[in-house]
Scaffold this active site. Structure first.
Site, PDB file in Angstrom:
ATOM      1  N   ASP A 108       0.850  -1.195   0.000  1.00 18.25           N
ATOM      2  CA  ASP A 108       0.000   0.000   0.000  1.00 18.25           C
ATOM      3  C   ASP A 108       0.888   1.248   0.000  1.00 18.25           C
ATOM      4  O   ASP A 108       1.819   1.345   0.792  1.00 18.25           O
ATOM      5  CB  ASP A 108      -0.899  -0.005   1.240  1.00 18.25           C
ATOM      6  CG  ASP A 108      -1.758  -1.265   1.281  1.00 18.25           C
ATOM      7  OD1 ASP A 108      -2.505  -1.492   0.327  1.00 18.25           O
ATOM      8  OD2 ASP A 108      -1.650  -2.029   2.261  1.00 18.25           O
ATOM      9  N   LYS A 112      -0.316  10.033   1.729  1.00 20.04           N
ATOM     10  CA  LYS A 112      -0.148  11.261   2.525  1.00 20.04           C
ATOM     11  C   LYS A 112       1.146  11.195   3.341  1.00 20.04           C
ATOM     12  O   LYS A 112       1.462  10.150   3.916  1.00 20.04           O
ATOM     13  CB  LYS A 112      -1.332  11.444   3.478  1.00 20.04           C
ATOM     14  CG  LYS A 112      -2.620  11.746   2.749  1.00 20.04           C
ATOM     15  CD  LYS A 112      -3.747  12.007   3.717  1.00 20.04           C
ATOM     16  CE  LYS A 112      -5.021  12.260   2.922  1.00 20.04           C
ATOM     17  NZ  LYS A 112      -6.222  12.041   3.688  1.00 20.04           N
TER      18      LYS A 112
HETATM   19  C1  LIG Z   1      -2.109  -3.568  -2.261  1.00 21.14           C
HETATM   20  S1  LIG Z   1      -2.227  -5.150  -1.544  1.00 21.14           S
HETATM   21  C2  LIG Z   1      -1.193  -6.166  -2.621  1.00 21.14           C
HETATM   22  C3  LIG Z   1      -1.473  -7.621  -2.445  1.00 21.14           C
HETATM   23  C4  LIG Z   1      -0.589  -8.583  -3.267  1.00 21.14           C
HETATM   24  N1  LIG Z   1       0.796  -8.519  -2.866  1.00 21.14           N
HETATM   25  C5  LIG Z   1      -0.713  -8.326  -4.740  1.00 21.14           C
HETATM   26  O1  LIG Z   1       0.250  -7.846  -5.333  1.00 21.14           O
HETATM   27  O2  LIG Z   1      -1.787  -8.613  -5.308  1.00 21.14           O
HETATM   28  C6  LIG Z   1      -1.192  -5.015  -0.091  1.00 21.14           C
HETATM   29  C7  LIG Z   1      -1.438  -6.140   0.903  1.00 21.14           C
HETATM   30  O3  LIG Z   1      -0.467  -6.061   1.947  1.00 21.14           O
HETATM   31  C8  LIG Z   1      -1.105  -6.327   3.183  1.00 21.14           C
HETATM   32  N2  LIG Z   1      -0.252  -5.729   4.224  1.00 21.14           N
HETATM   33  C9  LIG Z   1       0.014  -4.414   4.413  1.00 21.14           C
HETATM   34  N3  LIG Z   1       0.849  -4.238   5.450  1.00 21.14           N
HETATM   35  C10 LIG Z   1       1.131  -5.483   5.931  1.00 21.14           C
HETATM   36  C11 LIG Z   1       1.933  -5.963   6.995  1.00 21.14           C
HETATM   37  N4  LIG Z   1       2.616  -5.116   7.778  1.00 21.14           N
HETATM   38  N5  LIG Z   1       1.989  -7.294   7.221  1.00 21.14           N
HETATM   39  C12 LIG Z   1       1.280  -8.155   6.436  1.00 21.14           C
HETATM   40  N6  LIG Z   1       0.491  -7.752   5.413  1.00 21.14           N
HETATM   41  C13 LIG Z   1       0.420  -6.438   5.156  1.00 21.14           C
HETATM   42  C14 LIG Z   1      -2.480  -5.694   3.021  1.00 21.14           C
HETATM   43  O4  LIG Z   1      -3.438  -6.215   3.932  1.00 21.14           O
HETATM   44  C15 LIG Z   1      -2.804  -6.062   1.571  1.00 21.14           C
HETATM   45  O5  LIG Z   1      -3.439  -7.321   1.472  1.00 21.14           O
END
Ligand SMILES: C[S@@+](CC[C@H](N)C(=O)[O-])C[C@H]1O[C@@H](n2cnc3c(N)ncnc32)[C@H](O)[C@@H]1O
Length: 214
Positions: A108, A112
Protein backbone atom coordinates in the site's frame (compact mmCIF):
# COMPACT_ATOMS: atom_id res chain seq x y z
CA UNK A 1 4.61 -26.88 14.88
CA UNK A 2 3.92 -23.17 14.87
CA UNK A 3 0.97 -23.65 17.22
CA UNK A 4 0.81 -26.37 19.80
CA UNK A 5 -1.77 -27.25 22.44
CA UNK A 6 -0.68 -27.56 26.04
CA UNK A 7 -2.17 -30.24 28.35
CA UNK A 8 -4.81 -27.77 29.54
CA UNK A 9 -5.81 -27.11 25.92
CA UNK A 10 -4.28 -23.63 25.78
CA UNK A 11 -2.69 -22.79 22.46
CA UNK A 12 0.93 -21.72 22.46
CA UNK A 13 2.75 -19.91 19.66
CA UNK A 14 6.18 -21.35 19.02
CA UNK A 15 8.67 -18.62 18.21
CA UNK A 16 11.33 -19.50 15.63
CA UNK A 17 9.56 -22.71 14.54
CA UNK A 18 11.52 -25.68 13.31
CA UNK A 19 10.75 -25.16 9.63
CA UNK A 20 12.67 -28.28 8.62
CA UNK A 21 10.45 -30.43 10.85
CA UNK A 22 7.38 -28.79 9.25
CA UNK A 23 8.46 -28.65 5.63
CA UNK A 24 11.34 -31.11 5.27
CA UNK A 25 14.15 -30.32 2.84
CA UNK A 26 12.03 -27.60 1.24
CA UNK A 27 12.79 -25.50 4.33
CA UNK A 28 16.44 -25.28 3.28
CA UNK A 29 15.41 -22.73 0.63
CA UNK A 30 12.62 -21.03 2.52
CA UNK A 31 11.04 -17.93 0.99
CA UNK A 32 8.83 -15.28 2.59
CA UNK A 33 6.07 -13.13 1.11
CA UNK A 34 4.77 -10.19 3.13
CA UNK A 35 1.35 -8.79 2.18
CA UNK A 36 0.13 -11.71 0.05
CA UNK A 37 -3.36 -10.23 -0.40
CA UNK A 38 -5.55 -12.52 -2.52
CA UNK A 39 -2.61 -14.88 -2.97
CA UNK A 40 -1.95 -14.92 -6.73
CA UNK A 41 1.81 -15.11 -6.19
CA UNK A 42 1.67 -17.53 -3.25
CA UNK A 43 -0.56 -20.03 -5.06
CA UNK A 44 1.43 -19.70 -8.29
CA UNK A 45 4.66 -20.27 -6.37
CA UNK A 46 3.29 -23.30 -4.53
CA UNK A 47 2.23 -24.89 -7.81
CA UNK A 48 5.36 -24.00 -9.81
CA UNK A 49 7.94 -24.74 -7.11
CA UNK A 50 6.94 -27.97 -5.36
CA UNK A 51 10.52 -28.45 -4.12
CA UNK A 52 10.60 -25.08 -2.38
CA UNK A 53 8.48 -23.60 0.39
CA UNK A 54 6.88 -20.20 0.91
CA UNK A 55 5.59 -18.59 4.08
CA UNK A 56 3.00 -15.91 3.27
CA UNK A 57 2.16 -13.33 5.94
CA UNK A 58 -1.00 -11.27 5.41
CA UNK A 59 -2.44 -8.93 8.00
CA UNK A 60 -6.06 -9.04 6.77
CA UNK A 61 -7.58 -12.11 8.34
CA UNK A 62 -10.18 -12.62 5.61
CA UNK A 63 -7.52 -12.68 2.87
CA UNK A 64 -5.24 -14.98 4.87
CA UNK A 65 -8.07 -17.40 5.72
CA UNK A 66 -9.21 -17.56 2.09
CA UNK A 67 -5.67 -18.15 0.87
CA UNK A 68 -5.09 -20.88 3.44
CA UNK A 69 -8.33 -22.59 2.36
CA UNK A 70 -7.40 -22.43 -1.31
CA UNK A 71 -3.92 -23.81 -0.62
CA UNK A 72 -5.46 -26.69 1.34
CA UNK A 73 -8.02 -27.42 -1.42
CA UNK A 74 -5.20 -27.58 -3.95
CA UNK A 75 -3.07 -29.75 -1.68
CA UNK A 76 -0.15 -27.30 -1.47
CA UNK A 77 1.89 -28.60 1.44
CA UNK A 78 4.71 -26.16 0.60
CA UNK A 79 2.70 -23.00 1.43
CA UNK A 80 2.22 -21.77 4.98
CA UNK A 81 -0.15 -18.82 5.45
CA UNK A 82 0.11 -16.76 8.62
CA UNK A 83 -2.24 -13.96 9.67
CA UNK A 84 -0.61 -10.89 11.16
CA UNK A 85 1.75 -7.98 10.74
CA UNK A 86 4.86 -9.08 8.85
CA UNK A 87 6.92 -6.45 10.60
CA UNK A 88 6.23 -7.99 13.99
CA UNK A 89 6.07 -11.64 12.97
CA UNK A 90 9.01 -12.05 10.58
CA UNK A 91 11.77 -11.58 13.20
CA UNK A 92 9.93 -14.02 15.48
CA UNK A 93 9.49 -16.70 12.83
CA UNK A 94 12.85 -16.78 11.05
CA UNK A 95 16.45 -16.81 12.15
CA UNK A 96 18.78 -14.14 10.85
CA UNK A 97 20.41 -15.17 7.58
CA UNK A 98 17.97 -18.04 6.97
CA UNK A 99 15.76 -16.95 4.04
CA UNK A 100 16.49 -17.57 0.35
CA UNK A 101 14.14 -14.81 -0.84
CA UNK A 102 11.73 -12.18 0.41
CA UNK A 103 8.85 -11.01 -1.78
CA UNK A 104 7.01 -7.71 -1.30
CA UNK A 105 4.60 -6.95 -4.13
CA UNK A 106 2.56 -3.77 -4.52
CA UNK A 107 2.58 -2.65 -0.89
CA UNK A 108 0.00 0.00 0.00
CA UNK A 109 1.51 3.37 -1.03
CA UNK A 110 0.11 5.50 1.86
CA UNK A 111 0.20 8.65 -0.23
CA UNK A 112 -0.15 11.26 2.52
CA UNK A 113 3.15 12.35 4.10
CA UNK A 114 1.79 11.84 7.61
CA UNK A 115 1.01 8.23 6.69
CA UNK A 116 4.46 7.46 5.22
CA UNK A 117 5.51 5.78 8.46
CA UNK A 118 2.90 3.07 7.70
CA UNK A 119 4.74 2.09 4.52
CA UNK A 120 5.94 -1.47 4.61
CA UNK A 121 9.38 -0.83 3.12
CA UNK A 122 10.67 1.79 5.54
CA UNK A 123 14.13 1.92 7.12
CA UNK A 124 13.31 -0.59 9.85
CA UNK A 125 11.75 -3.10 7.47
CA UNK A 126 14.62 -2.77 4.99
CA UNK A 127 17.13 -3.58 7.74
CA UNK A 128 14.96 -6.45 8.92
CA UNK A 129 14.73 -8.01 5.44
CA UNK A 130 18.46 -7.61 4.90
CA UNK A 131 19.15 -9.35 8.21
CA UNK A 132 16.76 -12.26 7.54
CA UNK A 133 18.13 -13.06 4.08
CA UNK A 134 20.93 -15.56 3.63
CA UNK A 135 24.02 -14.35 1.75
CA UNK A 136 23.08 -14.20 -1.92
CA UNK A 137 19.37 -14.08 -0.97
CA UNK A 138 16.91 -12.17 -3.16
CA UNK A 139 14.75 -9.19 -2.22
CA UNK A 140 11.98 -9.12 -4.85
CA UNK A 141 10.10 -5.81 -4.60
CA UNK A 142 7.46 -4.75 -7.11
CA UNK A 143 5.35 -1.62 -7.13
CA UNK A 144 3.13 0.44 -9.41
CA UNK A 145 4.11 3.67 -7.61
CA UNK A 146 7.20 5.28 -9.14
CA UNK A 147 7.99 7.45 -6.11
CA UNK A 148 7.83 4.43 -3.79
CA UNK A 149 10.13 2.55 -6.18
CA UNK A 150 12.68 5.38 -6.26
CA UNK A 151 12.71 5.71 -2.47
CA UNK A 152 12.96 1.96 -2.00
CA UNK A 153 15.90 1.49 -4.38
CA UNK A 154 17.84 4.25 -2.65
CA UNK A 155 17.08 2.93 0.82
CA UNK A 156 17.78 -0.74 0.02
CA UNK A 157 21.04 -0.04 -1.78
CA UNK A 158 22.14 2.22 1.08
CA UNK A 159 21.90 -0.61 3.59
CA UNK A 160 24.05 -2.90 1.45
CA UNK A 161 21.87 -4.71 -1.11
CA UNK A 162 23.36 -5.24 -4.56
CA UNK A 163 21.06 -4.33 -7.42
CA UNK A 164 20.87 -6.88 -10.25
CA UNK A 165 20.03 -3.99 -12.62
CA UNK A 166 22.98 -1.83 -11.49
CA UNK A 167 22.84 1.07 -9.01
CA UNK A 168 19.48 2.85 -9.02
CA UNK A 169 18.15 0.58 -11.79
CA UNK A 170 14.96 -1.43 -12.20
CA UNK A 171 14.72 -4.92 -13.66
CA UNK A 172 12.77 -6.13 -16.66
CA UNK A 173 10.24 -8.84 -15.96
CA UNK A 174 12.32 -12.03 -15.69
CA UNK A 175 11.37 -15.06 -17.75
CA UNK A 176 8.84 -17.16 -15.85
CA UNK A 177 8.28 -14.63 -13.10
CA UNK A 178 5.19 -15.54 -11.07
CA UNK A 179 2.76 -12.59 -11.02
CA UNK A 180 0.84 -11.47 -7.95
CA UNK A 181 -2.93 -10.97 -8.11
CA UNK A 182 -2.56 -7.25 -8.76
CA UNK A 183 0.23 -7.76 -11.25
CA UNK A 184 -1.91 -10.07 -13.39
CA UNK A 185 -4.20 -7.09 -13.93
CA UNK A 186 -1.30 -4.84 -14.88
CA UNK A 187 0.14 -7.42 -17.27
CA UNK A 188 -3.22 -7.39 -19.05
CA UNK A 189 -3.56 -3.58 -19.16
CA UNK A 190 0.11 -2.64 -19.66
CA UNK A 191 0.13 -0.49 -16.53
CA UNK A 192 3.80 0.20 -15.59
CA UNK A 193 5.44 -1.85 -12.86
CA UNK A 194 8.77 -1.04 -11.19
CA UNK A 195 10.68 -4.19 -10.28
CA UNK A 196 13.58 -4.28 -7.90
CA UNK A 197 15.66 -7.44 -7.67
CA UNK A 198 18.30 -6.98 -5.04
CA UNK A 199 20.76 -9.44 -3.57
CA UNK A 200 22.31 -9.58 -0.16
CA UNK A 201 26.03 -9.76 -0.97
CA UNK A 202 27.29 -13.32 -0.98
CA UNK A 203 30.37 -12.74 1.16
CA UNK A 204 29.36 -10.30 3.89
CA UNK A 205 27.83 -6.90 3.40
CA UNK A 206 29.88 -4.03 2.04
CA UNK A 207 29.97 -0.92 4.22
CA UNK A 208 26.56 0.74 3.94
CA UNK A 209 26.43 3.94 1.89
CA UNK A 210 25.47 6.82 4.17
CA UNK A 211 22.58 8.99 3.11
CA UNK A 212 23.47 12.09 5.13
CA UNK A 213 21.29 11.23 8.10
CA UNK A 214 23.16 11.53 11.41
C1 LIG B 1 -2.11 -3.57 -2.26
S1 LIG B 1 -2.23 -5.15 -1.54
C2 LIG B 1 -1.19 -6.17 -2.62
C3 LIG B 1 -1.47 -7.62 -2.44
C4 LIG B 1 -0.59 -8.58 -3.27
N1 LIG B 1 0.80 -8.52 -2.87
C5 LIG B 1 -0.71 -8.33 -4.74
O1 LIG B 1 0.25 -7.85 -5.33
O2 LIG B 1 -1.79 -8.61 -5.31
C6 LIG B 1 -1.19 -5.02 -0.09
C7 LIG B 1 -1.44 -6.14 0.90
O3 LIG B 1 -0.47 -6.06 1.95
C8 LIG B 1 -1.11 -6.33 3.18
N2 LIG B 1 -0.25 -5.73 4.22
C9 LIG B 1 0.01 -4.41 4.41
N3 LIG B 1 0.85 -4.24 5.45
C10 LIG B 1 1.13 -5.48 5.93
C11 LIG B 1 1.93 -5.96 6.99
N4 LIG B 1 2.62 -5.12 7.78
N5 LIG B 1 1.99 -7.29 7.22
C12 LIG B 1 1.28 -8.16 6.44
N6 LIG B 1 0.49 -7.75 5.41
C13 LIG B 1 0.42 -6.44 5.16
C14 LIG B 1 -2.48 -5.69 3.02
O4 LIG B 1 -3.44 -6.21 3.93
C15 LIG B 1 -2.80 -6.06 1.57
O5 LIG B 1 -3.44 -7.32 1.47
Amino acid sequence: MIFSAADDGALALDLLPDWRALLGERADRLELEIGSGHGGFALGFARAQPDRALVAIEQRRKFADELRDRAAQRGHANLVVITGDGRLLAPRLFRAGSLAAVHVHFPDPWWKRRHHRRRLVDDGMSQLLFGLLAPGGLCDFRTDVERYALEAVERLEAIGFENEAGPGGFSDRPEGEIPSTREKRYLATGHPVWRLRLRKPAAGAPAPRHTGAP
